[in-house]
Design an enzyme around this catalytic site. Structure first.
Site, PDB file in Angstrom:
ATOM      1  N   LYS A  22     -32.738   8.568  -7.937  1.00 23.24           N
ATOM      2  CA  LYS A  22     -32.081   9.866  -7.718  1.00 23.24           C
ATOM      3  C   LYS A  22     -30.847   9.995  -8.610  1.00 23.24           C
ATOM      4  O   LYS A  22     -30.666  11.010  -9.280  1.00 23.24           O
ATOM      5  CB  LYS A  22     -31.662   9.989  -6.243  1.00 23.24           C
ATOM      6  N   ASN A  23     -30.024   8.954  -8.598  1.00 18.26           N
ATOM      7  CA  ASN A  23     -28.745   9.087  -9.307  1.00 18.26           C
ATOM      8  C   ASN A  23     -28.871   8.967 -10.822  1.00 18.26           C
ATOM      9  O   ASN A  23     -27.932   9.275 -11.552  1.00 18.26           O
ATOM     10  CB  ASN A  23     -27.729   8.069  -8.766  1.00 18.26           C
ATOM     11  N   ARG A  93     -22.579  17.436  -4.329  1.00 24.51           N
ATOM     12  CA  ARG A  93     -21.421  17.225  -5.207  1.00 24.51           C
ATOM     13  C   ARG A  93     -21.838  16.912  -6.645  1.00 24.51           C
ATOM     14  O   ARG A  93     -21.117  17.239  -7.587  1.00 24.51           O
ATOM     15  CB  ARG A  93     -20.589  16.031  -4.738  1.00 24.51           C
ATOM     16  N   CYS A 117     -16.079  15.680   1.628  1.00 24.51           N
ATOM     17  CA  CYS A 117     -17.267  14.827   1.584  1.00 24.51           C
ATOM     18  C   CYS A 117     -17.186  13.807   2.713  1.00 24.51           C
ATOM     19  O   CYS A 117     -16.106  13.289   2.997  1.00 24.51           O
ATOM     20  CB  CYS A 117     -17.314  14.123   0.229  1.00 24.51           C
ATOM     21  N   ARG A 122     -12.916  12.728  -2.822  1.00 22.69           N
ATOM     22  CA  ARG A 122     -13.572  12.427  -4.097  1.00 22.69           C
ATOM     23  C   ARG A 122     -13.085  13.404  -5.165  1.00 22.69           C
ATOM     24  O   ARG A 122     -13.722  14.424  -5.425  1.00 22.69           O
ATOM     25  CB  ARG A 122     -15.096  12.497  -3.944  1.00 22.69           C
ATOM     26  N   ASP A 309     -23.115   1.929  -2.530  1.00 23.36           N
ATOM     27  CA  ASP A 309     -24.254   2.640  -1.942  1.00 23.36           C
ATOM     28  C   ASP A 309     -25.145   1.730  -1.087  1.00 23.36           C
ATOM     29  O   ASP A 309     -26.112   2.204  -0.483  1.00 23.36           O
ATOM     30  CB  ASP A 309     -25.106   3.310  -3.042  1.00 23.36           C
ATOM     31  N   ARG A 401     -32.199  13.419   1.650  1.00 20.57           N
ATOM     32  CA  ARG A 401     -31.502  13.682   0.381  1.00 20.57           C
ATOM     33  C   ARG A 401     -31.789  12.573  -0.633  1.00 20.57           C
ATOM     34  O   ARG A 401     -31.765  12.820  -1.849  1.00 20.57           O
ATOM     35  CB  ARG A 401     -29.988  13.755   0.607  1.00 20.57           C
TER      36      ARG A 401
HETATM   37  N1  EPU Z   1     -12.606   9.030  -8.802  1.00 20.14           N
HETATM   38  C1  EPU Z   1     -11.361   9.537  -9.100  1.00 20.14           C
HETATM   39  N2  EPU Z   1     -11.287  10.588  -9.972  1.00 20.14           N
HETATM   40  C2  EPU Z   1     -12.379  11.124 -10.564  1.00 20.14           C
HETATM   41  C3  EPU Z   1     -13.639  10.597 -10.271  1.00 20.14           C
HETATM   42  C4  EPU Z   1     -13.728   9.544  -9.379  1.00 20.14           C
HETATM   43  O1  EPU Z   1     -10.348   9.061  -8.583  1.00 20.14           O
HETATM   44  O2  EPU Z   1     -12.223  12.060 -11.351  1.00 20.14           O
HETATM   45  C5  EPU Z   1     -12.719   7.919  -7.855  1.00 20.14           C
HETATM   46  C6  EPU Z   1     -13.581   8.265  -6.639  1.00 20.14           C
HETATM   47  O3  EPU Z   1     -12.823   8.953  -5.656  1.00 20.14           O
HETATM   48  C7  EPU Z   1     -14.054   6.910  -6.210  1.00 20.14           C
HETATM   49  C8  EPU Z   1     -14.263   6.179  -7.541  1.00 20.14           C
HETATM   50  O4  EPU Z   1     -13.464   6.888  -8.484  1.00 20.14           O
HETATM   51  O5  EPU Z   1     -13.035   6.257  -5.492  1.00 20.14           O
HETATM   52  C9  EPU Z   1     -15.680   6.135  -8.032  1.00 20.14           C
HETATM   53  O6  EPU Z   1     -16.290   7.417  -7.938  1.00 20.14           O
HETATM   54  P1  EPU Z   1     -17.400   7.907  -8.960  1.00 20.14           P
HETATM   55  O7  EPU Z   1     -16.846   9.032  -9.743  1.00 20.14           O
HETATM   56  O8  EPU Z   1     -17.941   6.741  -9.708  1.00 20.14           O
HETATM   57  O9  EPU Z   1     -18.507   8.483  -7.965  1.00 20.14           O
HETATM   58  P2  EPU Z   1     -19.517   9.663  -8.317  1.00 20.14           P
HETATM   59  O10 EPU Z   1     -19.831   9.629  -9.738  1.00 20.14           O
HETATM   60  O11 EPU Z   1     -19.013  10.930  -7.730  1.00 20.14           O
HETATM   61  C10 EPU Z   1     -21.722   8.302  -8.006  1.00 20.14           C
HETATM   62  C11 EPU Z   1     -22.937   8.349  -7.131  1.00 20.14           C
HETATM   63  C12 EPU Z   1     -22.572   7.940  -5.719  1.00 20.14           C
HETATM   64  C13 EPU Z   1     -21.987   6.530  -5.768  1.00 20.14           C
HETATM   65  C14 EPU Z   1     -20.779   6.491  -6.715  1.00 20.14           C
HETATM   66  C15 EPU Z   1     -20.201   5.106  -6.910  1.00 20.14           C
HETATM   67  C16 EPU Z   1     -24.343  10.050  -8.089  1.00 20.14           C
HETATM   68  C17 EPU Z   1     -24.971  11.370  -7.959  1.00 20.14           C
HETATM   69  N3  EPU Z   1     -23.498   9.684  -7.131  1.00 20.14           N
HETATM   70  O12 EPU Z   1     -20.791   9.238  -7.457  1.00 20.14           O
HETATM   71  O13 EPU Z   1     -23.790   7.916  -4.981  1.00 20.14           O
HETATM   72  O14 EPU Z   1     -21.575   6.131  -4.485  1.00 20.14           O
HETATM   73  O15 EPU Z   1     -21.184   6.981  -8.022  1.00 20.14           O
HETATM   74  O16 EPU Z   1     -21.159   4.229  -7.383  1.00 20.14           O
HETATM   75  O17 EPU Z   1     -24.613   9.322  -9.026  1.00 20.14           O
HETATM   76  C18 EPU Z   1     -25.152   8.129  -3.082  1.00 20.14           C
HETATM   77  O18 EPU Z   1     -26.143   8.093  -3.826  1.00 20.14           O
HETATM   78  O19 EPU Z   1     -25.243   8.025  -1.835  1.00 20.14           O
HETATM   79  C19 EPU Z   1     -23.822   8.281  -3.660  1.00 20.14           C
HETATM   80  C20 EPU Z   1     -22.781   8.716  -2.961  1.00 20.14           C
END
Ligand code: EPU
Length: 422
Positions: A22-23, A93, A117, A122, A309, A401
């Site tokens: 998915k991701n 998101r 969230c 986030r 995850d 999801r």
């Molecule tokens: N963060 C910031 N600023 C930003 C972006 C992120 O402070 O601009 C922080 C976040 O708050 C968090 C950390 O950095 O503490 C990592 O967040 P990241 O941006 O890596 O998360 P994401 O890209 O929004 C993806 C996955 C998530 C998974 C996370 C971490 C997808 C669609 N989502 O989210 O997947 O938990 O990376 O590996 O790829 C899930 O599949 O259940 C899921 C939540």
């Protein structure tokens, strides 16, 4: 709304095939925005998040269909409405990952800021900082990110680390935007997750020039245009990890097909230390547990560390360990919605800030529980497989999801999960 009734305890025995990720699929779907024409993506799972992303792309102007093989076909010849509407973004998101490609393709994008969230705060500040460094003008108005780059983007050396390390979708956004920027971009502290490597490989197949794939330093030489692509996404390492825990928590044995152990070293290492055997096969592995569940300490980290995850699923497993475990969440410090629900099933858990102390119990006991987010819900299903009695999991749409018909895939191996519409 659907619920699950799960009868336990069961001992799983059989085979299961892991779906496409998915991701990885979501940012790759967004990447098709970058090139006009028809792309064909295979192994994209049938999940509600994928449907939401398809709807998002359709509203931009793309035509999204499934062909007779089940491949996802995205025709992005026309993009005439570069807007990510609040009504869609609030449902998923990950919609934010259209921002970078829209900006690169159209010179303008309006995407709703993702809101609250279940797994905690986030922010997207690093996404925006990265795009600004490439020359975008960005401001927030009426809850929307308005980004403009009328004369295109320009490559730059930039650092994308944040308080919790790298950002997965932040890296995806800037990486996609940089493929069409003038000159060279270097992303330092890029996310190394296999899903980002898969995105980069797909972009290269579209004609991008990216090196350093899989490392924290991505180098992108901007090109004038990209072309549509045929691409197969990688297997879902989080789904694979969830099924491995299913085998482990039920003292069962599962033959896993379409599973890349190389993407899961931290998970495999942890399972082995817990007493689970994992033998590699041609297309995956065989996972089994015979002895007791040994306690373990887990700290979630960016890849290649232990993935956030799978934190909830391992908490369910360690609830039945022969001793005490510690779980520390270093990516999303508030991602503990499952603690209260697992406690209702007689798990002995104590939360202190971003840490949970898990005192192993002899058995879990069925209860009605509430799914709250995708991975927390998966943990409740796993607990239900091992618990005595009939567990009812409410709000199954959270599970749908990220796991395609999980009951139809685990029941042939001995699970007793019934889906009911209420
Ligand atoms: N963060 C910031 N600023 C930003 C972006 C992120 O402070 O601009 C922080 C976040 O708050 C968090 C950390 O950095 O503490 C990592 O967040 P990241 O941006 O890596 O998360 P994401 O890209 O929004 C993806 C996955 C998530 C998974 C996370 C971490 C997808 C669609 N989502 O989210 O997947 O938990 O990376 O590996 O790829 C899930 O599949 O259940 C899921 C939540």
């Amino acid at each position: 709304m659907d619920i699950f009734r799960i009868e336990g305890p069961v001992r799983l025995s059989g085979g299961v095939t892991v779906n496409g990720s998915k991701n990885a699929s979501l940012p790759i779907m967004a990447a098709t925005i970058l090139a006009g024409g028809k792309s064909v993506l295979s192994a994209v799972p049938h999940l509600s998040d994928i449907s939401v992303c398809s709807q998002l792309l359709s509203e931009l102007g793309c035509k999204v269909t499934r062909n007779k093989n089940g491949d996802l076909c995205i025709d992005s010849t026309v993009i005439d409405n570069p807007v990510g509407d609040y009504e869609i973004v609030r449902r998923m998101r990950a919609s934010i990952c259209i921002l970078g490609p829209l900006l690169a393709r159209c010179g303008r994008a309006e995407v709703s800021m993702p809101g609250g969230c279940a797994i905690g705060y986030r922010p997207i500040d690093i996404h925006l900082r990265g795009l600004r460094e490439l020359g975008a003008k960005i401001h927030i108005r009426n809850g929307y990110v308005i980004a403009e780059a009328k004369n295109g983007l320009t490559g730059k050396e930039l650092f994308m680390g944040g308080p919790f390390g790298s950002t997965v979708l932040g890296t995806a956004n800037v990486l996609m935007a940089a493929t069409l920027a003038k000159g060279r971009t270097v992303i330092e502290s890029a996310a190394c997750e296999p899903e980002i490597a898969d995105l980069a490989n797909c972009l290269n197949k579209m004609g991008a020039k990216i090196t350093g794939i899989g490392s924290p330093r991505l180098v992108i030489e901007g090109v004038k245009q990209l072309h549509p692509v045929e691409y197969e996404v990688i297997p879902d390492r989080i789904e694979a990890g969830t099924f491995m825990v299913a085998a482990a928590i039920t003292a069962g044995q599962l033959q896993m097909h379409n599973c890349r152990l190389d993407d899961m070293m931290a998970v495999v290492d942890k399972l082995r230390s817990i007493g689970v055997t994992i033998e590699a096969t041609d297309d995956g592995c065989v996972v089994a547990r015979n002895g007791s569940i040994k306690p373990a300490d887990i700290t979630t980290q960016p890849y290649p560390g232990f993935p956030t995850d799978l934190q909830a699923q391992f908490m369910a497993l360690l609830s039945l360990a022969d001793g005490n475990s510690i779980i520390i969440e270093k990516i999303f410090p508030d991602r503990f919605m499952h603690v209260a629900e697992l406690s209702r099933m007689a798990a002995n858990l104590r939360k202190e800030g971003p840490t949970v102390l898990v005192a192993g119990v002899k058995k879990l006991i069925a209860a009605p529980v509430m799914a709250s987010d995708l991975r927390a819900s998966a943990a409740l299903v796993l607990a239900g497989l091992a618990a005595e009695g009939t567990t009812t999991v409410n709000r199954v749409y959270h599970i749908d999801r990220g796991y395609e018909r999980i009951e139809e895939r685990l029941n042939p191996a001995g699970a007793k999960i019934i889906r009911e519409s209420v």
